[in-house]
Design an enzyme around this catalytic site. Structure first.
Site, PDB file in Angstrom:
ATOM      1  CD  GLU A  80      22.060   5.550  28.702  1.00  0.00           C
ATOM      2  OE1 GLU A  80      22.834   5.174  29.601  1.00  0.00           O
ATOM      3  OE2 GLU A  80      21.649   6.715  28.600  1.00  0.00           O
ATOM      4  CD  GLU A 115      16.449   9.622  27.789  1.00  0.00           C
ATOM      5  OE1 GLU A 115      17.471  10.202  28.217  1.00  0.00           O
ATOM      6  OE2 GLU A 115      16.225   8.420  28.000  1.00  0.00           O
TER       7      GLU A 115
HETATM    8  C1  XIL Z   1      18.626  10.904  34.360  1.00  0.00           C
HETATM    9  C2  XIL Z   1      17.722  11.749  35.244  1.00  0.00           C
HETATM   10  O1  XIL Z   1      17.336  12.911  34.548  1.00  0.00           O
HETATM   11  C3  XIL Z   1      18.470  12.099  36.518  1.00  0.00           C
HETATM   12  O2  XIL Z   1      17.594  12.770  37.422  1.00  0.00           O
HETATM   13  C4  XIL Z   1      19.010  10.834  37.168  1.00  0.00           C
HETATM   14  O3  XIL Z   1      19.812  11.184  38.292  1.00  0.00           O
HETATM   15  C5  XIL Z   1      19.846  10.030  36.204  1.00  0.00           C
HETATM   16  O4  XIL Z   1      19.071   9.753  35.064  1.00  0.00           O
HETATM   17  N1  XIL Z   1      19.579   8.861  29.807  1.00  0.00           N
HETATM   18  C6  XIL Z   1      18.426   8.302  30.299  1.00  0.00           C
HETATM   19  C7  XIL Z   1      17.717   8.945  31.441  1.00  0.00           C
HETATM   20  O5  XIL Z   1      17.902   7.334  29.722  1.00  0.00           O
HETATM   21  O6  XIL Z   1      17.070   8.007  32.253  1.00  0.00           O
HETATM   22  C8  XIL Z   1      18.652   9.779  32.265  1.00  0.00           C
HETATM   23  O7  XIL Z   1      17.886  10.462  33.243  1.00  0.00           O
HETATM   24  C9  XIL Z   1      19.447  10.731  31.388  1.00  0.00           C
HETATM   25  C10 XIL Z   1      20.277   9.978  30.399  1.00  0.00           C
END
Ligand code: XIL
Length: 365
Positions: A160, A276
């Site tokens: 990101e 994701e």
């Molecule tokens: C999220 C997790 O699912 C949560 O448990 C944590 O509190 C925050 O991170 N993009 C990403 C992931 O790359 O690492 C994130 O995961 C969701 C958004």
């Protein structure tokens, strides 16, 4: 009497899709083949982001993951704040346990993530000296990547880092690493990861690339420019991770721009990872029935994967079983309605209509 709705082509297709994929409409649930097995026939590893607590203490979760997955990633355990929240101490307990579980079940692991603005601990962000920050970044990556060397399919090295709203040159997110090191944090991170684990595929991972909406096409251009520049300078990036946090009832659509984008990324010699995947159904009206919710979510999974699977080298969903939660965009906050059915398995571990839709895509590609 119920009003008769005109049967548009779109409504016909929606109904037909829902009927074809909803197991509840069958007297018996149709035979189930694990998704990892179906995806493997297409040469694609499939799996989940794994939560430490469930991976180590929930037997039903463990057997579901072992049955369905051929690849996994730690949801939080390998993030900087998860491993290295104090300067002089690493805690690998959670990450090691998840890796051990995966490898014991022939599930390949990927790593997530070294650089992420939401997981950088305060002790790091207090550094003001450029040389010190560079050394700290190199040391962290070298330590973690070396520990899992040879066990990782790939690493999300930077997560990101592009954010259009910050209006910086190159569209970099205006956060600690960029402010302290400029764009050189990218070079430092990828080179350190490559030196420590030369066989792992190194990915840049981001969201906001999925839809042909108002914002995503602009971010695609910025990400492509950034990746083109990295390739030109010989920075060892091997893949783009497209997070794929999707939404329904948001008026956004999967379109031909996604295919064009995937082709351009592959044209740079990069693989595409779906890293994701989930579908936020929180925008559906509160009274929406479970069946309608499931049909809408399944339809989005199918539309998206129909387009991206031919280009993707892996498909990972961000979690295993549905729980009510906030998913997707960064700006989401606790007060917003939560998603009910974002994933592929219900709270009892049964495949949802979305899982049948994904199975259909894997079977048909
Ligand atoms: C999220 C997790 O699912 C949560 O448990 C944590 O509190 C925050 O991170 N993009 C990403 C992931 O790359 O690492 C994130 O995961 C969701 C958004």
């Amino acid at each position: 009497m119920l009003p008769t709705l005109p049967l548009t082509r779109r409504r016909f297709l929606q109904t037909a899709t829902a009927c074809a994929i909803a197991p509840t409409l069958h007297a018996q649930a149709p035979a189930w083949t694990p998704l990892g097995e179906l995806a493997a026939k297409r040469g694609i590893p499939f799996g989940f982001a794994l939560n430490y607590k469930q991976t180590t203490s929930d037997a039903a979760y463990q057997s579901l993951v072992a049955r369905e997955a051929t690849m996994a990633v730690c949801e939080n355990a390998m993030k900087w704040e998860g491993l290295h929240s104090h300067q002089d101490a690493y805690d690998f307990t959670q990450a090691d346990a998840i890796v051990a579980f995966a490898l014991a079940h022939q599930i390949r692991m990927r790593g997530h993530c070294f650089v992420w603005h939401r997981a950088t601990p305060p002790w790091v962000e207090r550094i003001t000296d450029k040389a010190v920050a560079t050394k700290v970044l190199e040391d962290h990556i070298t330590t973690v990547a070396s520990r899992y060397r040879g066990k990782m399919h790939s690493w999300d090295v930077v997560n990101e880092a592009i954010y259009m709203k910050d209006n910086t040159p190159g569209n970099y997110r205006d956060v600690f690493w960029y402010r302290t090191l400029g764009t050189s944090f990218m070079d430092v991170a990828f080179h350190a990861a490559h030196a420590a684990d030369p066989k792992a595929i190194l990915a840049y991972n981001d969201w906001g690339l999925e839809y042909d909406n108002a914002a995503d096409p602009k971010k695609r251009v910025a990400v492509l420019n950034m990746l083109t520049d990295l390739r030109k300078r010989g920075v060892p990036v091997g893949a783009l991770g497209i997070q794929s946090h999707l939404r329904v009832a948001s008026g956004e659509h999967v379109g031909p721009g996604l295919t064009e984008f995937c082709k351009a990324v592959k044209g740079l010699g990069l693989q595409i990872f779906v890293t994701e995947l989930d579908v936020d159904d929180a925008r559906l009206p509160a009274g929406t029935t479970l069946a309608a919710r499931d049909a809408a979510v399944a339809d989005m999974y199918k539309r998206y994967l129909d387009v991206i699977t031919p280009h993707a080298s892996i498909v990972i969903t961000w979690g295993v079983k549905d729980v009510q939660r906030t998913v997707g965009a960064e700006e989401a906050t606790a007060w917003q309605p939560k998603a009910q059915r974002p994933l592929l398995f219900d709270p009892e571990g049964q495949p949802t209509p979305a899982a049948y839709a994904v199975a259909e895509v894997f079977r048909s590609q």
